[in-house]
Structures are given as C-alpha cells and as structure tokens.
Design an enzyme around this catalytic site. Structure first.
Site, PDB file in Angstrom:
ATOM      1  NE  ARG A 111     -79.349 -13.300  45.391  1.00 27.70           N
ATOM      2  CZ  ARG A 111     -78.210 -13.680  46.007  1.00 27.70           C
ATOM      3  NH1 ARG A 111     -78.189 -14.770  46.752  1.00 27.70           N
ATOM      4  NH2 ARG A 111     -77.126 -12.978  45.849  1.00 27.70           N
TER       5      ARG A 111
ATOM      6  NE  ARG B 241     -76.120 -11.362  50.442  1.00 25.03           N
ATOM      7  CZ  ARG B 241     -75.892 -10.716  49.299  1.00 25.03           C
ATOM      8  NH1 ARG B 241     -74.749 -10.063  49.128  1.00 25.03           N
ATOM      9  NH2 ARG B 241     -76.787 -10.704  48.333  1.00 25.03           N
TER      10      ARG B 241
ATOM     11  CE  LYS C 228     -73.767  -7.150  41.540  1.00 20.44           C
ATOM     12  NZ  LYS C 228     -74.020  -8.619  41.483  1.00 20.44           N
TER      13      LYS C 228
ATOM     14  NE  ARG D 294     -79.050  -5.026  41.745  1.00 21.09           N
ATOM     15  CZ  ARG D 294     -78.543  -5.979  42.472  1.00 21.09           C
ATOM     16  NH1 ARG D 294     -78.894  -7.225  42.277  1.00 21.09           N
ATOM     17  NH2 ARG D 294     -77.697  -5.694  43.441  1.00 21.09           N
TER      18      ARG D 294
ATOM     19  NE  ARG E  40     -72.530 -13.903  49.138  1.00 22.04           N
ATOM     20  CZ  ARG E  40     -73.165 -13.105  48.273  1.00 22.04           C
ATOM     21  NH1 ARG E  40     -72.473 -12.205  47.591  1.00 22.04           N
ATOM     22  NH2 ARG E  40     -74.453 -13.210  48.082  1.00 22.04           N
TER      23      ARG E  40
HETATM   24  P1  AP5 Z   1     -69.463 -11.233  45.597  1.00 23.85           P
HETATM   25  O1  AP5 Z   1     -68.343 -10.307  45.355  1.00 23.85           O
HETATM   26  O2  AP5 Z   1     -70.118 -11.251  46.910  1.00 23.85           O
HETATM   27  O3  AP5 Z   1     -70.529 -11.152  44.404  1.00 23.85           O
HETATM   28  P2  AP5 Z   1     -71.639 -10.047  44.122  1.00 23.85           P
HETATM   29  O4  AP5 Z   1     -71.724  -9.903  42.646  1.00 23.85           O
HETATM   30  O5  AP5 Z   1     -71.411  -8.834  44.950  1.00 23.85           O
HETATM   31  O6  AP5 Z   1     -72.902 -10.870  44.612  1.00 23.85           O
HETATM   32  P3  AP5 Z   1     -74.176 -10.382  45.407  1.00 23.85           P
HETATM   33  O7  AP5 Z   1     -74.859 -11.651  45.866  1.00 23.85           O
HETATM   34  O8  AP5 Z   1     -73.834  -9.368  46.442  1.00 23.85           O
HETATM   35  O9  AP5 Z   1     -74.991  -9.734  44.271  1.00 23.85           O
HETATM   36  P4  AP5 Z   1     -76.484  -9.500  44.292  1.00 23.85           P
HETATM   37  O10 AP5 Z   1     -76.677  -8.624  43.159  1.00 23.85           O
HETATM   38  O11 AP5 Z   1     -77.260 -10.771  44.291  1.00 23.85           O
HETATM   39  O12 AP5 Z   1     -76.772  -8.914  45.755  1.00 23.85           O
HETATM   40  P5  AP5 Z   1     -76.782  -7.441  46.338  1.00 23.85           P
HETATM   41  O13 AP5 Z   1     -76.247  -7.478  47.689  1.00 23.85           O
HETATM   42  O14 AP5 Z   1     -76.216  -6.493  45.370  1.00 23.85           O
HETATM   43  O15 AP5 Z   1     -68.881 -12.718  45.287  1.00 23.85           O
HETATM   44  C1  AP5 Z   1     -69.691 -13.861  45.462  1.00 23.85           C
HETATM   45  C2  AP5 Z   1     -68.851 -14.973  46.116  1.00 23.85           C
HETATM   46  O16 AP5 Z   1     -67.824 -15.352  45.213  1.00 23.85           O
HETATM   47  C3  AP5 Z   1     -68.142 -14.562  47.422  1.00 23.85           C
HETATM   48  O17 AP5 Z   1     -68.082 -15.692  48.251  1.00 23.85           O
HETATM   49  C4  AP5 Z   1     -66.735 -14.195  46.956  1.00 23.85           C
HETATM   50  O18 AP5 Z   1     -65.790 -14.386  47.976  1.00 23.85           O
HETATM   51  C5  AP5 Z   1     -66.539 -15.185  45.814  1.00 23.85           C
HETATM   52  N1  AP5 Z   1     -65.680 -14.689  44.756  1.00 23.85           N
HETATM   53  C6  AP5 Z   1     -65.657 -13.444  44.221  1.00 23.85           C
HETATM   54  N2  AP5 Z   1     -64.749 -13.372  43.231  1.00 23.85           N
HETATM   55  C7  AP5 Z   1     -64.201 -14.630  43.139  1.00 23.85           C
HETATM   56  C8  AP5 Z   1     -63.215 -15.221  42.296  1.00 23.85           C
HETATM   57  N3  AP5 Z   1     -62.636 -14.500  41.325  1.00 23.85           N
HETATM   58  N4  AP5 Z   1     -62.921 -16.527  42.456  1.00 23.85           N
HETATM   59  C9  AP5 Z   1     -63.542 -17.267  43.406  1.00 23.85           C
HETATM   60  N5  AP5 Z   1     -64.473 -16.763  44.240  1.00 23.85           N
HETATM   61  C10 AP5 Z   1     -64.798 -15.470  44.103  1.00 23.85           C
HETATM   62  O19 AP5 Z   1     -78.358  -7.184  46.404  1.00 23.85           O
HETATM   63  C11 AP5 Z   1     -79.143  -7.930  47.327  1.00 23.85           C
HETATM   64  C12 AP5 Z   1     -80.597  -7.732  47.019  1.00 23.85           C
HETATM   65  O20 AP5 Z   1     -80.931  -6.342  47.169  1.00 23.85           O
HETATM   66  C13 AP5 Z   1     -81.018  -8.092  45.597  1.00 23.85           C
HETATM   67  O21 AP5 Z   1     -81.320  -9.463  45.478  1.00 23.85           O
HETATM   68  C14 AP5 Z   1     -82.263  -7.210  45.418  1.00 23.85           C
HETATM   69  O22 AP5 Z   1     -83.359  -7.798  46.084  1.00 23.85           O
HETATM   70  C15 AP5 Z   1     -81.877  -5.949  46.183  1.00 23.85           C
HETATM   71  N6  AP5 Z   1     -81.267  -4.921  45.328  1.00 23.85           N
HETATM   72  C16 AP5 Z   1     -79.980  -4.499  45.369  1.00 23.85           C
HETATM   73  N7  AP5 Z   1     -79.755  -3.554  44.450  1.00 23.85           N
HETATM   74  C17 AP5 Z   1     -80.931  -3.362  43.805  1.00 23.85           C
HETATM   75  C18 AP5 Z   1     -81.338  -2.531  42.724  1.00 23.85           C
HETATM   76  N8  AP5 Z   1     -80.470  -1.715  42.112  1.00 23.85           N
HETATM   77  N9  AP5 Z   1     -82.624  -2.604  42.324  1.00 23.85           N
HETATM   78  C19 AP5 Z   1     -83.501  -3.426  42.925  1.00 23.85           C
HETATM   79  N10 AP5 Z   1     -83.180  -4.259  43.937  1.00 23.85           N
HETATM   80  C20 AP5 Z   1     -81.900  -4.225  44.368  1.00 23.85           C
HETATM   81 MG    MG Z   2     -72.467  -7.903  46.502  1.00 28.13          MG
END
Ligand code: AP5
Ligand code: MG
Length: 208
Positions: free
Chosen positions: A163, A152, A13, A88, A122
């Site tokens: 997760r 992270r 994402k 979410r 990552r």
């Molecule tokens: P990346 O782009 O970083 O993936 P992502 O989907 O953004 O993953 P996140 O870990 O950020 O998602 P998340 O939902 O767990 O965490 P968030 O920060 O939102 O890509 C992942 C890896 O793959 C990277 O190394 C990238 O380089 C690589 N990659 C990407 N595309 C690729 C490709 N095509 N080929 C190869 N490699 C590739 O949330 C963190 C925490 O906050 C959550 O766990 C929760 O506790 C809380 N939180 C956030 N939002 C909410 C909400 N709305 N409600 C409740 N809690 C929330």
């Molecule tokens: Mg992210």
C-alpha cells in the site's frame, strides 16, 4: 462543510474524520469502509474489489467514482460531508469537482515509519467501525463503544508495504487543490486530539 481528507494509507484520515463528524454532525463517507462492508456482505461490488484491496492496489476508477457520486447525492450529504480516502488520483479529483464543489482538501500526512508502526497495531471495531489501536483498547474492546475488534486483512506487513509503495498520494492531486486554493496539510505525528485541534482550526475558519 464539504471536506475531503487526503493522505497516505494509515496516516489517520479515518480517525480525524470520526472526530470531525461527531463535532459537526456530518456524514463520514469512507470509500474503504464502503468496500469493506461490500466484501463482508459478499455483494457483486465486494467480489470485484476484494482482489485489489487484499493486494494493496487501488480499486479501478470505474468502480469507485460512481459509488461516491451516488453516496453524495443522498439527502444526508446536502449540507456537508467528510469524504475520507477519495480522491486518490487526479481523475477522481476532476470527476468529484464535476459533481460537487468542496470547501477544503485536508491532507493528513505522516512518515512511512510511523505509518508502519501504527498500522501494525491498528484494530477496527466491528460495531462502530472506529479505527482504534491496540494500546487504547479497554479490556480488549473498542474504547468508544465496547464493541469487538478485529485486524484488517490489508494490515499484514506485506500488504502495508504494498500500500505504501502503490498508494502514495500523487503530486498532481495535491497540485489540483493547491491551484484552487483549497489545500492544507496537517502532520498527524502528535496525539489524535492534538492533531484534531489543528484540523479544527481550519474547519472553524469555514464556519460563518
Ligand atoms: P486511521 O485513522 O485508521 O488511518 P487511515 O488514514 O484512515 O488509514 P487507512 O488504512 O484506513 O487508509 P487507507 O487509505 O489505506 O485505507 P482505506 O480504508 O481508505 O489510523 C491508522 C492507525 O493509527 C489506527 O490504529 C489509529 O488508531 C492510529 N492513529 C490515528 N491517529 C493517531 C495518532 N494521532 N496517534 C497515534 N495513533 C493514531 O482504503 C482501503 C482500500 O480500499 C485501499 O487500499 C484501496 O484498495 C481501496 N480504496 C479506497 N478508496 C479508494 C479510492 N478512492 N480509489 C481507489 N481505491 C480505493
Ligand atoms: Mg481509514
């Protein structure tokens, strides 16, 4: 262009959000980034959300929804935004719908095995917040801006597992956007640029 990016943890994402925002000059609003910056700055919010994030759980809605509402009310979001990682759960989707009408809900999907593979490698840039990958670094630094990178806290094997178990995108959120005719699903198994070509086809259809 008001876009939400849905999908499981680590599906890409943030990576796609960066590409969309740089092409269309939109603000990238990531609830995860907002929480992490609050944790780093030891704010009240940061202290409250840390335990949830470190254990791989969702942050409660009462802490999450108001932050998004405030952020979307700022001037830079008037003409569009990319909302990454929100909503979410169904309640978040309904609340969002009550204060802004979005144009598309794009789910970035990926298998659990590939997610584990990607998250274990990552790296995050300290300077530009770019999510990057161990194999893409240039001299150990962010390939985009040359900034220092870090791992992270929630990218440990145990927290990645938690997760994936606790944060699968619920079907009712998907149904909510399907019923509105706004839902599209893209698989991010190919390279980030190839995935972006698919995402961009959807975005181009929105531009008049
Ligand atoms: P990346 O782009 O970083 O993936 P992502 O989907 O953004 O993953 P996140 O870990 O950020 O998602 P998340 O939902 O767990 O965490 P968030 O920060 O939102 O890509 C992942 C890896 O793959 C990277 O190394 C990238 O380089 C690589 N990659 C990407 N595309 C690729 C490709 N095509 N080929 C190869 N490699 C590739 O949330 C963190 C925490 O906050 C959550 O766990 C929760 O506790 C809380 N939180 C956030 N939002 C909410 C909400 N709305 N409600 C409740 N809690 C929330
Ligand atoms: Mg992210």
């Amino acid at each position: 262009m008001k876009i939400v990016l849905l999908g499981p943890p680590g599906s890409g994402k943030g990576t796609q959000a960066e590409l969309i925002c740089s092409k269309y000059n939109l603000p990238h609003i990531s609830t995860g980034d907002i929480f992490r910056s609050n944790i780093a700055n030891k704010t009240q919010l940061g202290l409250k959300v840390k335990q949830y994030i470190d254990s791989g759980s969702l942050v409660p809605d009462e802490l999450t929804i108001s932050i998004v509402k405030d952020r979307l009310s700022q001037d830079d979001c008037k003409n569009g935004f990319v909302l990454d990682g929100f909503p979410r759960v169904l309640n978040q989707a309904k609340q969002l719908d009550s204060f802004v009408k979005i144009d598309k809900a794009i789910m970035i999907d990926l298998s659990d095995d590939e997610i584990i593979n990607r998250l274990s490698k990552r790296r995050m840039c300290k300077k530009c917040s770019n999510p990057t990958h161990l194999d893409w670094l240039v001299d150990g630094k962010c390939e985009k801006c040359g900034g220092e990178v870090y791992i992270r806290n929630d990218d440990s094997p145990e927290t990645i597992k938690a997760r994936l178990e606790k944060q699968k995108l619920p079907q009712d959120v998907i149904d909510f956007y399907v019923e509105k005719g706004l839902f599209v699903k893209i698989n991010s198994l190919s390279t980030k640029q190839e995935t972006f070509i698919e995402v961009d086809k959807i975005l181009k259809s929105l531009v008049k």
